[in-house]
Design a protein around this motif. Structure first.
Motif, PDB file in Angstrom:
ATOM      1  N   PRO A   1       0.826  -1.104  -0.039  1.00  0.00           N
ATOM      2  CA  PRO A   1      -0.166   0.050   0.053  1.00  0.00           C
ATOM      3  C   PRO A   1       0.988   1.296   0.046  1.00  0.00           C
ATOM      4  CG  PRO A   1      -0.040  -0.991   2.203  1.00  0.00           C
ATOM      5  CD  PRO A   1       0.509  -1.754   1.323  1.00  0.00           C
ATOM      6  N   ASN A   2       2.181   1.309   0.213  1.00  0.00           N
ATOM      7  CA  ASN A   2       3.151   2.426   0.390  1.00  0.00           C
ATOM      8  C   ASN A   2       3.902   2.560  -0.862  1.00  0.00           C
ATOM      9  OD1 ASN A   2       1.821   3.121   2.745  1.00  0.00           O
ATOM     10  ND2 ASN A   2       2.769   1.863   3.711  1.00  0.00           N
TER      11      ASN A   2
ATOM     12  N   VAL B   1       1.524   2.856  -6.385  1.00  0.00           N
ATOM     13  CA  VAL B   1       0.177   3.108  -5.638  1.00  0.00           C
ATOM     14  C   VAL B   1       0.071   4.825  -5.696  1.00  0.00           C
ATOM     15  CG1 VAL B   1      -1.153   2.751  -3.512  1.00  0.00           C
ATOM     16  CG2 VAL B   1       0.253   0.968  -4.619  1.00  0.00           C
ATOM     17  N   ALA B   2       1.108   5.268  -5.333  1.00  0.00           N
ATOM     18  CA  ALA B   2       0.813   6.889  -5.411  1.00  0.00           C
ATOM     19  C   ALA B   2       0.313   7.409  -6.820  1.00  0.00           C
ATOM     20  CB  ALA B   2       2.066   7.600  -4.842  1.00  0.00           C
TER      21      ALA B   2
ATOM     22  N   ILE C   1       2.881   8.825   0.492  1.00  0.00           N
ATOM     23  CA  ILE C   1       3.643   7.857   0.013  1.00  0.00           C
ATOM     24  C   ILE C   1       4.858   8.344  -0.706  1.00  0.00           C
ATOM     25  CG2 ILE C   1       3.770   6.161  -1.717  1.00  0.00           C
ATOM     26  CD1 ILE C   1       0.805   5.629  -1.174  1.00  0.00           C
ATOM     27  N   ASP C   2       4.883   9.179  -1.441  1.00  0.00           N
ATOM     28  CA  ASP C   2       6.116   9.834  -2.269  1.00  0.00           C
ATOM     29  C   ASP C   2       7.013  10.476  -1.472  1.00  0.00           C
ATOM     30  OD1 ASP C   2       5.488   8.451  -4.626  1.00  0.00           O
ATOM     31  OD2 ASP C   2       4.899  10.263  -5.591  1.00  0.00           O
ATOM     32  N   GLU C   3       6.190  11.280  -0.148  1.00  0.00           N
ATOM     33  CA  GLU C   3       7.378  11.955   0.689  1.00  0.00           C
ATOM     34  C   GLU C   3       8.261  10.866   1.620  1.00  0.00           C
ATOM     35  OE1 GLU C   3       5.413  15.902   2.191  1.00  0.00           O
ATOM     36  OE2 GLU C   3       4.758  14.171   3.121  1.00  0.00           O
ATOM     37  N   GLN C   4       7.505   9.668   1.829  1.00  0.00           N
ATOM     38  CA  GLN C   4       8.223   8.566   2.289  1.00  0.00           C
ATOM     39  C   GLN C   4       9.265   7.896   1.556  1.00  0.00           C
ATOM     40  OE1 GLN C   4       5.010   6.316   4.181  1.00  0.00           O
ATOM     41  NE2 GLN C   4       4.921   7.952   5.982  1.00  0.00           N
ATOM     42  N   SER C   5       8.693   7.839   0.388  1.00  0.00           N
ATOM     43  CA  SER C   5       9.614   6.999  -0.455  1.00  0.00           C
ATOM     44  C   SER C   5      10.723   7.766  -1.092  1.00  0.00           C
ATOM     45  CB  SER C   5       8.695   6.455  -1.939  1.00  0.00           C
ATOM     46  OG  SER C   5       7.749   5.780  -1.393  1.00  0.00           O
ATOM     47  N   PHE C   6      10.644   9.056  -1.439  1.00  0.00           N
ATOM     48  CA  PHE C   6      11.545   9.770  -2.333  1.00  0.00           C
ATOM     49  C   PHE C   6      12.171  10.935  -1.187  1.00  0.00           C
ATOM     50  CE2 PHE C   6       8.660   8.495  -5.649  1.00  0.00           C
ATOM     51  CZ  PHE C   6       9.727   7.529  -6.144  1.00  0.00           C
TER      52      PHE C   6
ATOM     53  N   ARG D   1       8.684  14.674  -7.514  1.00  0.00           N
ATOM     54  CA  ARG D   1       7.293  14.112  -7.540  1.00  0.00           C
ATOM     55  C   ARG D   1       6.529  14.553  -6.271  1.00  0.00           C
ATOM     56  NH1 ARG D   1       7.016   7.856  -8.923  1.00  0.00           N
ATOM     57  NH2 ARG D   1       5.253   7.745  -7.621  1.00  0.00           N
ATOM     58  N   VAL D   2       6.942  14.886  -5.213  1.00  0.00           N
ATOM     59  CA  VAL D   2       6.460  15.497  -3.898  1.00  0.00           C
ATOM     60  C   VAL D   2       5.739  17.003  -4.121  1.00  0.00           C
ATOM     61  CG1 VAL D   2       6.959  16.598  -1.653  1.00  0.00           C
ATOM     62  CG2 VAL D   2       7.839  14.310  -2.509  1.00  0.00           C
TER      63      VAL D   2
END
Length: 180
Positions: free
Chosen positions: A35-36, A40-41, A70-75, A81-82
């Motif tokens: 889900p993260n 998914v974002a 999701i994108d803040e946590q991923s990137f 993208r944020v």
């Protein structure tokens, strides 16, 4: 392929078919990647645009906020993208008249884009145009005018003077004058 097909259906106003497809894609990607995941974002954003287009703004906002997290946590906090998520969410907040909430998001997006992509990037122009709309609607027309003109210059350099995106900025600039 299904993701793009859903976006095309949405663009063509075939909302029921698009929503079914976009929800299926989201479900498959959540099951496949978790889900993260950044995929998914993307799915959340695509579905959020459809919900926005069909005036289901509360649900669209919820999906946009989830995609942003999701994108803040991923990137990381400063990824382009944020910035795109921030701009999209701020635009939804602006059109629902939550201007005090939208403005800092636009400003943060501009800082991220400037640092990562530069002040001549189309994402910078799009966000600048959106923030200018907010400024125009809150009586800060001088600031809006400067921003519109900068967004117009970037858009014209990229697209040429006869492109619909250029026309959008010109329209916004003209409407700002009309409101004075």
């Amino acid at each position: 392929i299904r993701r793009w097909a859903g976006c095309i259906l949405n663009h063509n106003a075939e909302y029921d078919k698009a929503e079914t497809l976009l929800r299926q894609v989201l479900e498959v990607d959540e099951a496949s990647f978790g889900p993260n995941d950044p995929n998914v974002a993307i799915d959340l954003d695509n579905l959020a645009f459809l919900l926005h287009d069909t005036n289901r703004l509360d649900e669209a906002e919820s999906l946009m906020r989830r995609a942003l997290v999701i994108d803040e946590q991923s990137f990381g906090q400063d990824h382009p993208r944020v910035a795109v998520h921030l701009n999209n969410l701020a635009e939804l907040l602006r059109v629902t008249n939550r201007l005090a909430e939208a403005e800092p998001m636009y400003r943060r997006a501009l800082v991220i884009i400037e640092r990562s992509l530069g002040k001549d990037h189309l994402e910078y122009a799009a966000t600048l145009n959106n923030l200018a709309c907010l400024f125009a609607s809150t009586g800060r027309r001088d600031k809006a005018d400067v921003m519109y003109r900068r967004a117009l210059k970037i858009s014209e350099q990229f697209f040429g003077k006869d492109h619909p995106r250029v026309a959008t900025v010109l329209h916004n600039l003209a409407m700002s004058f009309k409101e004075t």
